[in-house]
Design a protein around this motif. Structure first.
Motif, PDB file in Angstrom:
ATOM      1  N   PHE A  17      -7.141  28.442  -0.190  1.00 40.14           N
ATOM      2  CA  PHE A  17      -7.527  27.034  -0.174  1.00 40.14           C
ATOM      3  C   PHE A  17      -8.220  26.628   1.130  1.00 40.14           C
ATOM      4  CE2 PHE A  17      -4.203  26.212  -3.503  1.00 40.14           C
ATOM      5  CZ  PHE A  17      -5.027  25.552  -4.414  1.00 40.14           C
ATOM      6  N   ALA A  18      -7.793  27.228   2.251  1.00 36.24           N
ATOM      7  CA  ALA A  18      -8.211  26.725   3.563  1.00 36.24           C
ATOM      8  C   ALA A  18      -9.719  26.523   3.717  1.00 36.24           C
ATOM      9  CB  ALA A  18      -7.662  27.619   4.666  1.00 36.24           C
ATOM     10  N   SER A  38      -0.197  24.426  -6.624  1.00 37.47           N
ATOM     11  CA  SER A  38       0.034  24.222  -5.199  1.00 37.47           C
ATOM     12  C   SER A  38       0.021  22.740  -4.854  1.00 37.47           C
ATOM     13  CB  SER A  38      -1.045  24.941  -4.388  1.00 37.47           C
ATOM     14  OG  SER A  38      -0.959  24.615  -3.026  1.00 37.47           O
ATOM     15  N   ILE A  40     -10.952  23.850   0.290  1.00 40.07           N
ATOM     16  CA  ILE A  40     -10.367  22.639  -0.260  1.00 40.07           C
ATOM     17  C   ILE A  40     -11.226  21.404   0.001  1.00 40.07           C
ATOM     18  CG2 ILE A  40      -8.889  22.280   1.768  1.00 40.07           C
ATOM     19  CD1 ILE A  40      -8.073  21.493  -1.945  1.00 40.07           C
ATOM     20  N   SER A  82      -3.495  24.174   4.773  1.00 36.20           N
ATOM     21  CA  SER A  82      -3.537  24.648   3.381  1.00 36.20           C
ATOM     22  C   SER A  82      -2.735  25.931   3.163  1.00 36.20           C
ATOM     23  CB  SER A  82      -4.990  24.855   2.917  1.00 36.20           C
ATOM     24  OG  SER A  82      -5.720  23.660   3.047  1.00 36.20           O
ATOM     25  N   GLU A 131       1.449  27.471   2.727  1.00 33.52           N
ATOM     26  CA  GLU A 131       2.669  26.994   2.093  1.00 33.52           C
ATOM     27  C   GLU A 131       3.892  27.570   2.800  1.00 33.52           C
ATOM     28  OE1 GLU A 131       2.487  27.755  -2.089  1.00 33.52           O
ATOM     29  OE2 GLU A 131       0.629  26.609  -2.350  1.00 33.52           O
ATOM     30  N   VAL A 141      -1.133  21.693  -2.244  1.00 30.41           N
ATOM     31  CA  VAL A 141      -2.410  21.479  -1.557  1.00 30.41           C
ATOM     32  C   VAL A 141      -3.432  20.855  -2.507  1.00 30.41           C
ATOM     33  CG1 VAL A 141      -4.342  22.657  -0.422  1.00 30.41           C
ATOM     34  CG2 VAL A 141      -1.998  23.358   0.066  1.00 30.41           C
TER      35      VAL A 141
END
Length: 325
Positions: A207-208, A230, A211, A290, A292, A232
Protein backbone atom coordinates in the motif's frame (compact mmCIF):
# COMPACT_ATOMS: atom_id res chain seq x y z
CA UNK A 1 45.44 -28.02 50.99
CA UNK A 2 41.86 -28.24 52.17
CA UNK A 3 41.86 -24.48 52.73
CA UNK A 4 43.05 -23.85 49.14
CA UNK A 5 40.32 -26.21 47.85
CA UNK A 6 37.65 -24.36 49.79
CA UNK A 7 38.95 -21.04 48.47
CA UNK A 8 38.90 -22.32 44.88
CA UNK A 9 35.38 -23.65 45.33
CA UNK A 10 34.30 -20.34 46.79
CA UNK A 11 35.73 -18.45 43.84
CA UNK A 12 33.96 -20.77 41.39
CA UNK A 13 30.66 -20.27 43.18
CA UNK A 14 31.22 -16.51 43.23
CA UNK A 15 31.89 -16.58 39.47
CA UNK A 16 28.71 -18.55 38.83
CA UNK A 17 26.73 -16.13 40.98
CA UNK A 18 28.22 -13.19 39.10
CA UNK A 19 27.26 -14.74 35.75
CA UNK A 20 23.75 -15.38 37.03
CA UNK A 21 23.43 -11.77 38.18
CA UNK A 22 24.65 -10.57 34.75
CA UNK A 23 21.96 -12.69 33.08
CA UNK A 24 19.36 -11.33 35.49
CA UNK A 25 20.37 -7.79 34.48
CA UNK A 26 20.11 -8.44 30.72
CA UNK A 27 20.60 -6.19 28.93
CA UNK A 28 23.23 -4.24 30.82
CA UNK A 29 24.70 -2.34 27.84
CA UNK A 30 23.54 -0.99 24.43
CA UNK A 31 22.28 -3.37 21.75
CA UNK A 32 22.89 -3.31 17.97
CA UNK A 33 20.00 -3.64 15.53
CA UNK A 34 21.36 -4.50 12.08
CA UNK A 35 19.16 -3.47 9.16
CA UNK A 36 19.90 -4.91 5.74
CA UNK A 37 18.73 -1.93 3.72
CA UNK A 38 19.86 1.65 3.16
CA UNK A 39 18.99 4.56 5.46
CA UNK A 40 15.68 6.18 4.61
CA UNK A 41 14.07 3.08 3.08
CA UNK A 42 10.92 1.43 4.49
CA UNK A 43 12.75 -1.19 6.55
CA UNK A 44 15.13 1.41 7.97
CA UNK A 45 12.24 3.74 8.89
CA UNK A 46 10.42 0.95 10.74
CA UNK A 47 13.68 -0.24 12.30
CA UNK A 48 14.60 3.15 13.75
CA UNK A 49 11.17 3.78 15.27
CA UNK A 50 11.11 0.22 16.65
CA UNK A 51 14.64 0.61 18.06
CA UNK A 52 13.51 3.70 19.95
CA UNK A 53 10.53 1.87 21.44
CA UNK A 54 12.52 -1.28 22.23
CA UNK A 55 15.25 0.75 23.91
CA UNK A 56 12.67 2.53 26.07
CA UNK A 57 11.24 -0.81 27.20
CA UNK A 58 14.64 -2.42 27.86
CA UNK A 59 16.22 0.63 29.50
CA UNK A 60 19.22 0.45 27.17
CA UNK A 61 19.90 2.17 23.83
CA UNK A 62 19.27 0.13 20.68
CA UNK A 63 21.60 1.43 17.95
CA UNK A 64 20.60 0.88 14.31
CA UNK A 65 23.40 -0.10 11.94
CA UNK A 66 22.71 -0.33 8.20
CA UNK A 67 24.42 -3.15 6.30
CA UNK A 68 22.72 -2.95 2.92
CA UNK A 69 23.24 -5.25 -0.04
CA UNK A 70 22.06 -8.43 -1.75
CA UNK A 71 18.39 -8.24 -0.66
CA UNK A 72 19.31 -7.94 3.01
CA UNK A 73 21.60 -10.96 3.01
CA UNK A 74 24.73 -8.95 3.92
CA UNK A 75 23.12 -8.04 7.24
CA UNK A 76 21.81 -11.57 7.73
CA UNK A 77 25.29 -13.05 7.31
CA UNK A 78 26.77 -10.58 9.79
CA UNK A 79 24.22 -11.39 12.48
CA UNK A 80 24.36 -15.14 11.83
CA UNK A 81 28.10 -15.00 12.59
CA UNK A 82 27.79 -12.71 15.62
CA UNK A 83 28.26 -13.80 19.21
CA UNK A 84 24.88 -15.15 20.43
CA UNK A 85 24.76 -13.02 23.56
CA UNK A 86 21.60 -11.10 22.66
CA UNK A 87 23.36 -7.82 21.95
CA UNK A 88 23.44 -8.14 18.14
CA UNK A 89 20.02 -8.39 16.50
CA UNK A 90 18.65 -8.41 12.95
CA UNK A 91 15.53 -6.76 11.57
CA UNK A 92 14.82 -9.01 8.61
CA UNK A 93 12.33 -9.24 5.75
CA UNK A 94 11.12 -12.06 3.49
CA UNK A 95 13.65 -10.91 0.90
CA UNK A 96 16.45 -12.13 3.19
CA UNK A 97 14.61 -14.93 4.97
CA UNK A 98 12.28 -16.51 2.43
CA UNK A 99 13.44 -15.52 -1.05
CA UNK A 100 17.20 -14.92 -1.31
CA UNK A 101 18.25 -18.16 0.47
CA UNK A 102 16.21 -20.13 -2.07
CA UNK A 103 17.36 -18.38 -5.24
CA UNK A 104 21.04 -17.90 -4.39
CA UNK A 105 23.39 -20.75 -5.21
CA UNK A 106 25.55 -19.85 -2.19
CA UNK A 107 23.53 -17.62 0.16
CA UNK A 108 26.11 -17.78 2.97
CA UNK A 109 23.61 -18.65 5.71
CA UNK A 110 20.74 -20.98 6.55
CA UNK A 111 17.65 -18.84 7.04
CA UNK A 112 16.03 -21.33 9.41
CA UNK A 113 18.96 -22.87 11.30
CA UNK A 114 21.30 -19.91 11.81
CA UNK A 115 18.98 -17.61 13.77
CA UNK A 116 16.98 -17.30 16.99
CA UNK A 117 13.51 -15.89 16.19
CA UNK A 118 12.38 -13.29 18.73
CA UNK A 119 9.32 -11.44 17.47
CA UNK A 120 7.35 -9.98 14.58
CA UNK A 121 7.36 -6.19 14.35
CA UNK A 122 5.01 -5.39 11.45
CA UNK A 123 3.56 -6.72 8.22
CA UNK A 124 2.49 -5.06 4.97
CA UNK A 125 0.26 -6.98 2.56
CA UNK A 126 1.01 -7.11 -1.15
CA UNK A 127 -1.49 -5.30 -3.40
CA UNK A 128 -1.76 -4.73 -7.13
CA UNK A 129 -3.21 -1.82 -9.01
CA UNK A 130 -4.20 -0.77 -12.51
CA UNK A 131 -3.89 2.45 -14.47
CA UNK A 132 -7.30 4.15 -14.86
CA UNK A 133 -7.25 3.40 -18.61
CA UNK A 134 -7.02 -0.36 -17.99
CA UNK A 135 -10.25 -1.87 -19.37
CA UNK A 136 -11.06 -3.92 -16.27
CA UNK A 137 -12.41 -1.94 -13.33
CA UNK A 138 -12.62 -4.79 -10.80
CA UNK A 139 -10.70 -7.94 -9.94
CA UNK A 140 -13.23 -10.31 -11.59
CA UNK A 141 -13.15 -8.21 -14.76
CA UNK A 142 -9.36 -8.20 -14.71
CA UNK A 143 -9.18 -11.99 -14.38
CA UNK A 144 -11.69 -12.47 -17.24
CA UNK A 145 -9.71 -10.08 -19.45
CA UNK A 146 -6.36 -11.79 -18.77
CA UNK A 147 -7.88 -15.25 -19.34
CA UNK A 148 -9.24 -14.08 -22.68
CA UNK A 149 -5.91 -12.57 -23.73
CA UNK A 150 -3.11 -14.51 -21.98
CA UNK A 151 0.24 -12.75 -22.11
CA UNK A 152 -1.19 -9.59 -23.63
CA UNK A 153 -0.80 -7.48 -20.49
CA UNK A 154 2.18 -6.75 -18.24
CA UNK A 155 2.75 -5.87 -14.62
CA UNK A 156 5.62 -3.99 -13.05
CA UNK A 157 7.34 -4.81 -9.76
CA UNK A 158 10.22 -3.49 -7.71
CA UNK A 159 12.50 -6.19 -9.11
CA UNK A 160 12.82 -9.84 -10.08
CA UNK A 161 12.87 -12.07 -7.01
CA UNK A 162 11.20 -9.57 -4.69
CA UNK A 163 8.36 -10.62 -2.42
CA UNK A 164 6.00 -8.45 -4.47
CA UNK A 165 7.06 -10.13 -7.73
CA UNK A 166 6.49 -13.56 -6.23
CA UNK A 167 3.26 -12.36 -4.64
CA UNK A 168 1.88 -11.68 -8.12
CA UNK A 169 3.17 -15.05 -9.32
CA UNK A 170 1.32 -16.68 -6.41
CA UNK A 171 -1.89 -14.81 -7.30
CA UNK A 172 -1.68 -15.89 -10.96
CA UNK A 173 -1.08 -19.50 -9.93
CA UNK A 174 -3.95 -19.55 -7.43
CA UNK A 175 -6.24 -17.89 -9.98
CA UNK A 176 -5.91 -20.91 -12.25
CA UNK A 177 -2.79 -20.07 -14.20
CA UNK A 178 -3.25 -16.50 -15.39
CA UNK A 179 -0.46 -15.24 -17.62
CA UNK A 180 0.88 -11.70 -17.34
CA UNK A 181 4.29 -10.52 -18.54
CA UNK A 182 6.60 -9.37 -15.74
CA UNK A 183 8.49 -6.07 -16.09
CA UNK A 184 11.04 -5.79 -13.26
CA UNK A 185 12.14 -2.32 -12.16
CA UNK A 186 14.94 -1.13 -9.88
CA UNK A 187 12.69 -0.43 -6.93
CA UNK A 188 9.01 0.08 -6.28
CA UNK A 189 9.09 3.84 -6.90
CA UNK A 190 9.93 3.68 -10.63
CA UNK A 191 7.44 0.83 -11.17
CA UNK A 192 4.59 2.76 -9.55
CA UNK A 193 5.47 5.97 -11.41
CA UNK A 194 5.48 4.17 -14.76
CA UNK A 195 2.04 2.77 -14.02
CA UNK A 196 0.75 6.21 -12.99
CA UNK A 197 2.16 7.54 -16.27
CA UNK A 198 0.39 4.80 -18.23
CA UNK A 199 3.54 3.08 -19.47
CA UNK A 200 2.49 -0.24 -17.91
CA UNK A 201 -1.11 -1.29 -17.19
CA UNK A 202 -0.56 -3.02 -13.81
CA UNK A 203 1.82 -2.72 -10.88
CA UNK A 204 2.35 -4.78 -7.72
CA UNK A 205 3.80 -3.65 -4.39
CA UNK A 206 2.45 -2.74 -0.94
CA UNK A 207 0.00 0.00 0.00
CA UNK A 208 2.75 2.46 0.95
CA UNK A 209 3.79 3.70 -2.53
CA UNK A 210 0.29 3.38 -4.00
CA UNK A 211 -2.35 4.42 -1.50
CA UNK A 212 -2.26 8.17 -2.24
CA UNK A 213 -2.44 7.48 -5.99
CA UNK A 214 -5.42 5.20 -5.32
CA UNK A 215 -7.22 7.86 -3.27
CA UNK A 216 -6.53 10.50 -5.91
CA UNK A 217 -7.75 8.28 -8.77
CA UNK A 218 -4.36 8.05 -10.46
CA UNK A 219 -4.30 4.28 -9.83
CA UNK A 220 -7.00 1.77 -8.98
CA UNK A 221 -5.97 -0.89 -6.45
CA UNK A 222 -7.80 -4.03 -7.54
CA UNK A 223 -7.00 -6.42 -4.69
CA UNK A 224 -5.04 -6.95 -1.51
CA UNK A 225 -3.36 -10.33 -1.07
CA UNK A 226 -4.42 -10.80 2.54
CA UNK A 227 -6.81 -12.89 4.59
CA UNK A 228 -8.96 -9.86 5.33
CA UNK A 229 -9.37 -6.31 4.12
CA UNK A 230 -6.86 -3.79 5.38
CA UNK A 231 -7.69 -0.83 7.60
CA UNK A 232 -5.42 1.18 5.31
CA UNK A 233 -7.96 0.86 2.46
CA UNK A 234 -11.13 -0.95 3.55
CA UNK A 235 -12.66 -0.37 0.09
CA UNK A 236 -10.12 -2.73 -1.51
CA UNK A 237 -11.29 -6.38 -1.63
CA UNK A 238 -9.14 -9.40 -0.93
CA UNK A 239 -8.40 -11.82 -3.75
CA UNK A 240 -10.10 -14.54 -1.74
CA UNK A 241 -13.38 -12.59 -1.83
CA UNK A 242 -13.38 -13.10 -5.60
CA UNK A 243 -12.61 -16.80 -5.63
CA UNK A 244 -8.81 -16.87 -5.40
CA UNK A 245 -8.09 -18.87 -2.22
CA UNK A 246 -4.59 -18.96 -0.78
CA UNK A 247 -3.51 -15.75 -2.52
CA UNK A 248 -1.92 -14.27 0.60
CA UNK A 249 1.42 -12.44 0.42
CA UNK A 250 2.98 -10.15 3.00
CA UNK A 251 6.25 -8.43 3.46
CA UNK A 252 7.21 -8.49 7.13
CA UNK A 253 9.75 -7.15 9.60
CA UNK A 254 10.91 -9.79 12.06
CA UNK A 255 13.42 -9.51 14.91
CA UNK A 256 16.04 -12.27 15.06
CA UNK A 257 19.29 -12.98 16.84
CA UNK A 258 22.07 -15.47 16.09
CA UNK A 259 21.40 -19.15 16.71
CA UNK A 260 22.42 -20.38 20.14
CA UNK A 261 21.12 -17.49 22.21
CA UNK A 262 20.24 -18.23 25.83
CA UNK A 263 16.54 -18.94 26.33
CA UNK A 264 16.36 -16.23 29.00
CA UNK A 265 17.68 -13.59 26.59
CA UNK A 266 15.27 -14.67 23.84
CA UNK A 267 12.38 -14.58 26.29
CA UNK A 268 13.34 -11.13 27.62
CA UNK A 269 13.70 -9.68 24.13
CA UNK A 270 10.46 -11.33 23.04
CA UNK A 271 8.55 -9.75 25.92
CA UNK A 272 10.11 -6.37 25.22
CA UNK A 273 9.29 -6.64 21.50
CA UNK A 274 5.63 -7.39 22.21
CA UNK A 275 5.45 -4.48 24.64
CA UNK A 276 7.09 -2.14 22.13
CA UNK A 277 4.95 -3.16 19.15
CA UNK A 278 1.68 -3.12 21.09
CA UNK A 279 2.26 0.49 22.12
CA UNK A 280 -0.51 2.78 20.77
CA UNK A 281 1.96 5.35 19.46
CA UNK A 282 3.94 2.72 17.56
CA UNK A 283 0.74 1.27 16.08
CA UNK A 284 -0.33 4.73 14.93
CA UNK A 285 3.08 5.19 13.32
CA UNK A 286 2.67 1.92 11.39
CA UNK A 287 -0.77 2.97 10.20
CA UNK A 288 0.67 6.26 8.96
CA UNK A 289 3.14 4.40 6.72
CA UNK A 290 0.51 1.89 5.52
CA UNK A 291 1.92 -1.03 7.52
CA UNK A 292 -0.04 -3.19 9.95
CA UNK A 293 0.72 -4.03 13.57
CA UNK A 294 0.81 -7.56 14.96
CA UNK A 295 -0.07 -8.91 18.38
CA UNK A 296 0.98 -11.82 20.54
CA UNK A 297 3.91 -12.96 18.40
CA UNK A 298 6.02 -14.92 20.87
CA UNK A 299 9.41 -16.29 19.82
CA UNK A 300 7.76 -19.67 19.20
CA UNK A 301 5.01 -18.20 17.03
CA UNK A 302 7.54 -16.05 15.19
CA UNK A 303 9.64 -19.13 14.41
CA UNK A 304 6.57 -20.96 13.09
CA UNK A 305 5.60 -17.96 10.95
CA UNK A 306 9.05 -17.68 9.38
CA UNK A 307 9.13 -21.43 8.65
CA UNK A 308 5.67 -21.33 7.05
CA UNK A 309 6.58 -18.31 4.91
CA UNK A 310 9.77 -20.01 3.75
CA UNK A 311 7.86 -23.16 2.78
CA UNK A 312 5.05 -21.23 1.08
CA UNK A 313 7.40 -19.57 -1.39
CA UNK A 314 9.43 -22.68 -2.27
CA UNK A 315 7.16 -23.96 -5.10
CA UNK A 316 6.68 -20.45 -6.50
CA UNK A 317 10.43 -19.86 -6.58
CA UNK A 318 11.12 -23.25 -8.12
CA UNK A 319 8.50 -22.69 -10.81
CA UNK A 320 10.08 -19.34 -11.69
CA UNK A 321 13.47 -20.92 -12.36
CA UNK A 322 15.17 -17.81 -10.98
CA UNK A 323 18.72 -18.42 -9.67
CA UNK A 324 21.53 -16.10 -8.55
CA UNK A 325 25.10 -17.33 -8.95
Amino acid sequence: MRRRGLMAGGLALAGMAGAARAQDRFPDRPLRLVVGFAPGGPTDIVGRRFADRLGAVLGQPVVVENRSGASGSVAAIEVARARPDGYTLLLTTPSAHAIFPQIAVRPGYDALADFSPIGLVAIAPVVFAAHPSFPARSLPEMMDLVRARPGAFSFGSGGAGTITHFGMELFMRQAGGLRLEHVPYRGAGPAVQDCVAGHIPLVVDTFAPMIEHHRAGRLRILAVLAEQRSAVAPDVPTAAEHGVPGAVANTYNALLGPAGMAEAAVAALGRATRQATENDEFRAFLGAISAEPVSGMTPERTAAYIRSEYAKWTPIIQASGLRIE
